[in-house]
Structures are given as C-alpha cells and as structure tokens.
Scaffold this motif. Structure first.
Motif, PDB file in Angstrom:
ATOM      1  N   ALA A  21      21.626  75.136   7.476  1.00 44.69           N
ATOM      2  CA  ALA A  21      20.522  76.087   7.615  1.00 44.69           C
ATOM      3  C   ALA A  21      20.817  77.206   8.598  1.00 44.69           C
ATOM      4  N   LYS A  22      21.693  76.984   9.556  1.00 46.84           N
ATOM      5  CA  LYS A  22      21.930  78.007  10.589  1.00 46.84           C
ATOM      6  C   LYS A  22      22.531  79.287  10.025  1.00 46.84           C
ATOM      7  N   ILE A  66      20.513  75.063  15.580  1.00 43.75           N
ATOM      8  CA  ILE A  66      20.055  76.319  14.967  1.00 43.75           C
ATOM      9  C   ILE A  66      19.674  77.388  15.982  1.00 43.75           C
ATOM     10  N   GLU A  67      19.611  77.015  17.254  1.00 49.97           N
ATOM     11  CA  GLU A  67      19.280  77.994  18.293  1.00 49.97           C
ATOM     12  C   GLU A  67      20.295  79.142  18.261  1.00 49.97           C
ATOM     13  N   ASN A  68      19.802  80.359  18.356  1.00 52.57           N
ATOM     14  CA  ASN A  68      20.632  81.569  18.344  1.00 52.57           C
ATOM     15  C   ASN A  68      21.408  81.756  17.037  1.00 52.57           C
ATOM     16  N   SER A  69      20.929  81.158  15.974  1.00 48.05           N
ATOM     17  CA  SER A  69      21.554  81.352  14.665  1.00 48.05           C
ATOM     18  C   SER A  69      20.737  82.375  13.878  1.00 48.05           C
ATOM     19  N   ARG A  70      21.079  82.551  12.623  1.00 44.37           N
ATOM     20  CA  ARG A  70      20.313  83.455  11.755  1.00 44.37           C
ATOM     21  C   ARG A  70      18.931  82.908  11.431  1.00 44.37           C
ATOM     22  N   LEU A  71      18.787  81.588  11.452  1.00 40.54           N
ATOM     23  CA  LEU A  71      17.536  80.950  11.030  1.00 40.54           C
ATOM     24  C   LEU A  71      16.391  81.302  11.970  1.00 40.54           C
ATOM     25  N   ASN A 128      12.316  79.737  19.602  1.00 45.10           N
ATOM     26  CA  ASN A 128      11.942  80.952  18.874  1.00 45.10           C
ATOM     27  C   ASN A 128      12.144  80.841  17.369  1.00 45.10           C
ATOM     28  N   ILE A 129      11.803  79.687  16.834  1.00 45.60           N
ATOM     29  CA  ILE A 129      11.834  79.459  15.392  1.00 45.60           C
ATOM     30  C   ILE A 129      10.394  79.325  14.922  1.00 45.60           C
ATOM     31  N   TYR A 130       9.984  80.167  13.970  1.00 43.04           N
ATOM     32  CA  TYR A 130       8.643  80.054  13.419  1.00 43.04           C
ATOM     33  C   TYR A 130       8.590  78.832  12.519  1.00 43.04           C
ATOM     34  N   LEU A 131       7.594  78.003  12.743  1.00 41.58           N
ATOM     35  CA  LEU A 131       7.403  76.783  11.965  1.00 41.58           C
ATOM     36  C   LEU A 131       6.109  76.923  11.192  1.00 41.58           C
ATOM     37  N   LEU A 132       6.206  76.983   9.880  1.00 41.98           N
ATOM     38  CA  LEU A 132       5.039  77.199   9.028  1.00 41.98           C
ATOM     39  C   LEU A 132       4.714  75.928   8.253  1.00 41.98           C
TER      40      LEU A 132
END
Length: 144
Positions: A44-45, A68-73, A95-99
């Motif tokens: 996923a990154k 996944i931190e600092n990745s494209r995701l 800083n990942i939006y979780l929907l």
C-alpha cells in the motif's frame, strides 16, 4: 492520475462496483482470503489510496502505520462502521485519513442485538451449551 489499491476478499467488491473510479485512478487489486498487515503495508505504501475490505486483514497496528508513514499513501477507506481495529489515533498521528462507512448495516446490528437478547431470555444459550457438551438438551421453562 492517482493510484488506488483495492484489498478485498473474493466476491466482496467487483470491478463493476468501481467502474467510475477508473476515470480518476489507476486501480490495482489484491483479492484473497487474508493478507498479513505488514505485507499489506509494504504494497500500500506505493499507492495514494487504499480501499480496504475489513475481512481481509485482522487489524492495523503501529507496525502497519510505521511502514506507511511518509509514503504516498494518504487515505484508507474501509467498509465498516467501527474503527477500533484500524487504530484511528495512530492513523491521525501518522497523517493518514481513515474513512469508514457511516451507518453501515446499522439496522442489521440492531436486529441482531434484539435477537440475542430474546435468545438469552429464552435460555437458548443453555441449550447450546448442552449440545456443545454432547448432552441431550434439558427442557427449560422460559421467562414469563
């Protein structure tokens, strides 16, 4: 154009379901019964978005978010209302939006809860216990 990874179990999300998304995203698929969260994170990154079927992974831990931190995701979208399994506080911290899917099967959950209350009131759980222990179920009077 953005890249979307769809991780789902067989038969849950079909290509026809996401046909409109193909106008906005390049879509890749993981369709299998289960995936380890570390393997999922490593795949996923490299994507902008992850559409995640809850049934494919047991949960998302700090290890997942560290990968996944600092990745494209930047966005993970799930098909479930409750989000504890996905660790929302870690998602926010990284800083990942979780929907989630608000009000997903709310009526079904309410029906299930009422059914369980009635089964318990009728002492069905004791009959189940007898059957599980290979005993002939005792006759039980129900609550008046």
């Amino acid at each position: 154009m953005k890249n979307l990874l769809i991780a789902t179990i067989h038969g849950m999300i079909e290509r026809e379901d996401v046909k409109e998304l193909e106008r906005f995203c390049n879509i890749e698929w993981i369709v299998q019964d289960h995936i380890d969260e570390i393997e999922l994170a490593n795949k996923a990154k490299n994507f902008d978005y992850l559409m995640l079927n809850y049934d494919i992974v047991e949960g998302l831990s700090e290890d997942f978010y560290n990968i996944i931190e600092n990745s494209r995701l930047k966005v993970i979208s799930t098909d479930i209302t409750g989000m504890d399994w996905a660790k929302p506080s870690l998602s926010k911290e990284k800083n990942i939006y979780l929907l989630n899917t608000a009000n997903y099967c709310t009526e079904s959950v309410a029906e299930y809860t009422i059914t369980q209350i009635l089964l318990y009131a009728k002492k069905f759980h004791l009959t189940f216990r007898d059957l599980k222990e290979n005993k002939v179920p005792n006759e039980r009077k129900t609550i008046n």
